[in-house]
Design a protein around this motif. Structure first.
Motif, PDB file in Angstrom:
ATOM      1  N   ASP A  94       1.503   6.607   2.309  1.00  0.00           N
ATOM      2  CA  ASP A  94       0.356   6.082   3.048  1.00  0.00           C
ATOM      3  C   ASP A  94       0.516   4.592   3.345  1.00  0.00           C
ATOM      4  O   ASP A  94       0.256   4.131   4.461  1.00  0.00           O
ATOM      5  CB  ASP A  94      -0.932   6.323   2.266  1.00  0.00           C
ATOM      6  CG  ASP A  94      -1.406   7.767   2.330  1.00  0.00           C
ATOM      7  OD1 ASP A  94      -0.880   8.525   3.170  1.00  0.00           O
ATOM      8  OD2 ASP A  94      -2.286   8.141   1.530  1.00  0.00           O
ATOM      9  N   GLN A  95       0.920   3.823   2.336  1.00  0.00           N
ATOM     10  CA  GLN A  95       1.137   2.388   2.556  1.00  0.00           C
ATOM     11  C   GLN A  95       2.281   2.165   3.538  1.00  0.00           C
ATOM     12  O   GLN A  95       2.219   1.263   4.391  1.00  0.00           O
ATOM     13  CB  GLN A  95       1.428   1.688   1.226  1.00  0.00           C
ATOM     14  CG  GLN A  95       0.297   1.704   0.215  1.00  0.00           C
ATOM     15  CD  GLN A  95      -0.824   0.718   0.544  1.00  0.00           C
ATOM     16  OE1 GLN A  95      -0.752  -0.050   1.496  1.00  0.00           O
ATOM     17  NE2 GLN A  95      -1.876   0.728  -0.273  1.00  0.00           N
ATOM     18  N   ALA A 140       1.065   2.645   6.974  1.00  0.00           N
ATOM     19  CA  ALA A 140       0.248   1.506   7.398  1.00  0.00           C
ATOM     20  C   ALA A 140       1.141   0.342   7.843  1.00  0.00           C
ATOM     21  O   ALA A 140       0.874  -0.311   8.866  1.00  0.00           O
ATOM     22  CB  ALA A 140      -0.670   1.070   6.258  1.00  0.00           C
ATOM     23  N   GLU A 181       1.208  -0.850  11.897  1.00  0.00           N
ATOM     24  CA  GLU A 181       0.825  -2.196  12.334  1.00  0.00           C
ATOM     25  C   GLU A 181       1.990  -2.916  13.000  1.00  0.00           C
ATOM     26  O   GLU A 181       1.829  -3.547  14.050  1.00  0.00           O
ATOM     27  CB  GLU A 181       0.317  -3.007  11.148  1.00  0.00           C
ATOM     28  CG  GLU A 181      -0.179  -4.390  11.549  1.00  0.00           C
ATOM     29  CD  GLU A 181      -0.933  -5.102  10.442  1.00  0.00           C
ATOM     30  OE1 GLU A 181      -1.447  -6.216  10.703  1.00  0.00           O
ATOM     31  OE2 GLU A 181      -1.027  -4.554   9.329  1.00  0.00           O
ATOM     32  N   SER A 236      -3.661  12.428   3.005  1.00  0.00           N
ATOM     33  CA  SER A 236      -3.543  10.977   3.085  1.00  0.00           C
ATOM     34  C   SER A 236      -4.869  10.314   2.718  1.00  0.00           C
ATOM     35  O   SER A 236      -5.954  10.810   3.050  1.00  0.00           O
ATOM     36  CB  SER A 236      -3.099  10.544   4.484  1.00  0.00           C
ATOM     37  OG  SER A 236      -1.703  10.653   4.618  1.00  0.00           O
ATOM     38  N   LEU A 262      -6.265   4.621   4.085  1.00  0.00           N
ATOM     39  CA  LEU A 262      -5.373   4.496   5.237  1.00  0.00           C
ATOM     40  C   LEU A 262      -6.153   4.669   6.534  1.00  0.00           C
ATOM     41  O   LEU A 262      -5.965   3.896   7.489  1.00  0.00           O
ATOM     42  CB  LEU A 262      -4.257   5.542   5.148  1.00  0.00           C
ATOM     43  CG  LEU A 262      -3.348   5.682   6.378  1.00  0.00           C
ATOM     44  CD1 LEU A 262      -2.592   4.393   6.637  1.00  0.00           C
ATOM     45  CD2 LEU A 262      -2.391   6.858   6.213  1.00  0.00           C
ATOM     46  N   GLU A 263      -7.013   5.659   6.559  1.00  0.00           N
ATOM     47  CA  GLU A 263      -7.800   5.899   7.769  1.00  0.00           C
ATOM     48  C   GLU A 263      -8.675   4.701   8.111  1.00  0.00           C
ATOM     49  O   GLU A 263      -8.750   4.275   9.270  1.00  0.00           O
ATOM     50  CB  GLU A 263      -8.657   7.148   7.563  1.00  0.00           C
ATOM     51  CG  GLU A 263      -9.399   7.610   8.805  1.00  0.00           C
ATOM     52  CD  GLU A 263     -10.075   8.957   8.597  1.00  0.00           C
ATOM     53  OE1 GLU A 263     -11.012   9.249   9.367  1.00  0.00           O
ATOM     54  OE2 GLU A 263      -9.669   9.707   7.697  1.00  0.00           O
ATOM     55  N   TYR A 295      -8.194   1.595   7.190  1.00  0.00           N
ATOM     56  CA  TYR A 295      -7.339   0.457   7.569  1.00  0.00           C
ATOM     57  C   TYR A 295      -6.899   0.577   9.022  1.00  0.00           C
ATOM     58  O   TYR A 295      -6.937  -0.411   9.778  1.00  0.00           O
ATOM     59  CB  TYR A 295      -6.123   0.396   6.652  1.00  0.00           C
ATOM     60  CG  TYR A 295      -5.195  -0.766   6.953  1.00  0.00           C
ATOM     61  CD1 TYR A 295      -5.519  -2.056   6.562  1.00  0.00           C
ATOM     62  CD2 TYR A 295      -4.003  -0.561   7.653  1.00  0.00           C
ATOM     63  CE1 TYR A 295      -4.681  -3.132   6.856  1.00  0.00           C
ATOM     64  CE2 TYR A 295      -3.162  -1.620   7.940  1.00  0.00           C
ATOM     65  CZ  TYR A 295      -3.499  -2.903   7.536  1.00  0.00           C
ATOM     66  OH  TYR A 295      -2.671  -3.961   7.835  1.00  0.00           O
ATOM     67  N   LEU A 296      -6.484   1.768   9.418  1.00  0.00           N
ATOM     68  CA  LEU A 296      -6.047   1.964  10.796  1.00  0.00           C
ATOM     69  C   LEU A 296      -7.201   1.749  11.772  1.00  0.00           C
ATOM     70  O   LEU A 296      -7.000   1.194  12.864  1.00  0.00           O
ATOM     71  CB  LEU A 296      -5.455   3.365  10.960  1.00  0.00           C
ATOM     72  CG  LEU A 296      -4.147   3.630  10.214  1.00  0.00           C
ATOM     73  CD1 LEU A 296      -3.735   5.089  10.362  1.00  0.00           C
ATOM     74  CD2 LEU A 296      -3.023   2.724  10.718  1.00  0.00           C
ATOM     75  N   LEU A 351      -6.200   8.012  13.293  1.00  0.00           N
ATOM     76  CA  LEU A 351      -5.436   8.827  12.349  1.00  0.00           C
ATOM     77  C   LEU A 351      -5.752  10.282  12.634  1.00  0.00           C
ATOM     78  O   LEU A 351      -6.848  10.764  12.392  1.00  0.00           O
ATOM     79  CB  LEU A 351      -5.800   8.487  10.901  1.00  0.00           C
ATOM     80  CG  LEU A 351      -5.055   9.323   9.851  1.00  0.00           C
ATOM     81  CD1 LEU A 351      -3.562   9.017   9.875  1.00  0.00           C
ATOM     82  CD2 LEU A 351      -5.610   9.085   8.451  1.00  0.00           C
ATOM     83  N   ARG A 379      -1.137  -2.855   2.158  1.00  0.00           N
ATOM     84  CA  ARG A 379      -1.985  -3.097   3.323  1.00  0.00           C
ATOM     85  C   ARG A 379      -3.446  -2.738   3.077  1.00  0.00           C
ATOM     86  O   ARG A 379      -4.315  -3.216   3.792  1.00  0.00           O
ATOM     87  CB  ARG A 379      -1.458  -2.309   4.523  1.00  0.00           C
ATOM     88  CG  ARG A 379      -0.067  -2.745   5.000  1.00  0.00           C
ATOM     89  CD  ARG A 379      -0.065  -4.214   5.388  1.00  0.00           C
ATOM     90  NE  ARG A 379       1.260  -4.718   5.660  1.00  0.00           N
ATOM     91  CZ  ARG A 379       1.780  -4.870   6.871  1.00  0.00           C
ATOM     92  NH1 ARG A 379       1.088  -4.530   7.934  1.00  0.00           N
ATOM     93  NH2 ARG A 379       2.990  -5.372   7.020  1.00  0.00           N
ATOM     94  N   PHE A 380      -3.726  -1.889   2.107  1.00  0.00           N
ATOM     95  CA  PHE A 380      -5.107  -1.504   1.840  1.00  0.00           C
ATOM     96  C   PHE A 380      -5.231  -1.076   0.380  1.00  0.00           C
ATOM     97  O   PHE A 380      -4.242  -0.705  -0.264  1.00  0.00           O
ATOM     98  CB  PHE A 380      -5.557  -0.361   2.763  1.00  0.00           C
ATOM     99  CG  PHE A 380      -4.778   0.917   2.577  1.00  0.00           C
ATOM    100  CD1 PHE A 380      -5.183   1.874   1.651  1.00  0.00           C
ATOM    101  CD2 PHE A 380      -3.638   1.166   3.319  1.00  0.00           C
ATOM    102  CE1 PHE A 380      -4.470   3.040   1.469  1.00  0.00           C
ATOM    103  CE2 PHE A 380      -2.914   2.341   3.153  1.00  0.00           C
ATOM    104  CZ  PHE A 380      -3.331   3.274   2.223  1.00  0.00           C
TER     105      PHE A 380
END
Length: 447
Positions: free
Chosen positions: A261-262, A265, A269, A288, A292-293, A295-296, A303, A367-368
């Protein structure tokens, strides 16, 4: 309709029990017949991982394919994505990978790829199953039409060059101290060599296969050895592959594991900033993390979620036009380069971002903050526990409790008799309680 041989990722089971020489030979005969089109000499490439049973299965497949008039090109130990790539580049009608991925050595499996390098559809697998249980004598080629088998010697160099070409020519890994864990599996030669050719200082573990130690206390499903080695050697990063090298996870310089997941991300990005995303989003499975969702969403990216399994991720990518997708487990697919998950290419893409940003991996690859996620397995001996009314009520009640706070995913495993119950929410106690209630109900129904 339930299938007799194929599961969610080819045919898999205990070697010499479910996966016998007879089964492998019939797979070769049936698949060879299913892909015979036109008057040309038909060819198949066969790769394998390092399990002891892979020898038995390899030669049984050779017998099956050649008996129906298909020529065989033997690759030896090679990653699954290399088999998919070589199926296309060598203009073969079919590709076969002998592997049970991250499973222990006692298991093995047979994965099939079509001439386009993609895994087979359910319909094609069903046709192969029907042929497997047909009249073997009617399948056989005439004596002058038998296939031939040939070992291909330069496939490692071909795959290394292919993997390197997924990077710009100006990208180098010079200055990076990298620990690579090959899980005593299929990539034990190619992965360290490829990293070295790109300039990294390479420290190797999990590169001494003996037929019995694949995935044993090493690899992407057992990253503790890699984390220890990264800290011991004061490395910049650790990379762990699984037995057939179609997935990978990262360990940062502090020894902390970075999951798929990371990684997605990071790539999403970076590729968005470089204008490389075919569409504003990526594809992942229902497993996932919700983090992640979210963050996106903050990046303006979507996502798309699918059922569990990289084949379903790839199908959605092809259907909707996405060029990045993957799974939390570390299967990452870059459709610009590959038709399946590729652990080495995924590692290259992450290291390229690390070099570009010039910051430690612990900063680049965090990232999150993931939402608390709980995954439990409940084993059952038969029947369909999820059809039980009490289980259905427990699922409905737990879903209602998580409404607005998180989510619940319940699914039967495609490879073993267990029900997987996953829940996540911003409140750990809430998700623990919800998952526990469902698992208790499933356990009672399965008793």
């Amino acid at each position: 309709m339930a299938r007799k041989y194929f599961g969610t990722d080819g045919i898999r089971g205990k070697a010499n029990s479910k996966i016998t020489a007879d089964v492998a030979m019939r797979v070769g005969q049936a698949a060879g017949l299913a892909f015979q089109r036109g008057e040309h000499r038909h060819r198949v490439v066969i790769g394998k991982d390092t399990r002891l049973s892979s020898y038995m299965i390899e030669y049984a497949l050779v017998a099956g394919f050649t008996s129906v008039g298909v020529d065989v090109l033997l690759l030896g130990p090679m990653p699954t994505p290399a088999v998919a790539m070589l199926t296309r580049s060598m203009r073969c009608d079919l590709g076969v990978m002998i592997s049970a991925s991250h499973n222990p050595y006692e298991d093995n499996g047979i994965k099939l790829f079509g001439p386009d390098g993609y895994k087979l559809s359910d319909e094609v697998e069903a046709r192969i199953e029907a042929l497997m249980d047909g009249d073997a004598a009617a399948m056989l080629a005439r004596s002058p039409d038998l296939g031939r088998a040939k070992r291909i010697d330069d496939v490692q160099a071909r795959y290394i060059e292919y993997a390197k070409r997924t990077l710009s020519r100006d990208v180098t890994f010079e200055g990076l101290r990298v620990v690579i864990d090959c899980a005593n599996g299929a990539a034990y030669k190619v992965a360290p060599e490829a990293l070295w050719e790109l300039g990294a200082e390479v420290i190797k573990i999990g590169v001494e296969p003996n037929g019995l130690n694949i995935n044993q206390d090493v690899g992407s499903t057992a990253p503790e050895a890699l984390a220890r080695k990264v800290r011991e050697m004061r490395a910049d990063v650790g990379i762990a592959l699984d037995g057939d090298a179609d997935r990978m996870i990262i360990v940062d310089e502090k020894g902390h594991v970075v999951d798929g997941d990371q990684v997605m991300a990071v790539i999403a990005e970076s590729w968005r900033d470089d204008g490389r995303l075919a569409k504003p989003g990526i594809v992942a499975t229902v497993m996932s993390n919700l983090g992640l969702e979210r963050y996106l969403e903050g990046l303006g990216l979507a996502l798309e979620r699918t059922a569990v399994g990289d084949r379903y991720v790839i199908e959605r990518m092809r259907e909707k036009g996405y060029n990045v997708g993957g799974e939390q487990s570390g299967h990452i697919i870059f459709s610009d380069y590959s038709t399946t998950g590729d652990g080495l290419v995924s590692a290259f893409q992450v290291l390229a971002v690390v070099q570009k940003i010039g910051r430690p991996v612990s900063e680049v690859c965090h990232r999150f903050d993931p939402y608390p996620q709980v995954l439990r397995n409940v084993r059952f001996n038969g029947g369909k526990p999820l059809d039980n009314p009490l289980v259905a009520k427990a699922i409905a009640d737990a879903t209602a409790r998580l409404e607005g706070h998180g989510r619940l995913v319940i699914r039967p495993s495609g490879t073993e008799p267990v029900i997987r119950v996953m829940g996540e929410a911003d409140d750990k106690a809430l998700v623990d309680a919800a998952v526990g209630e469902v698992c208790d109900a499933v356990a009672r129904a399965a008793a």
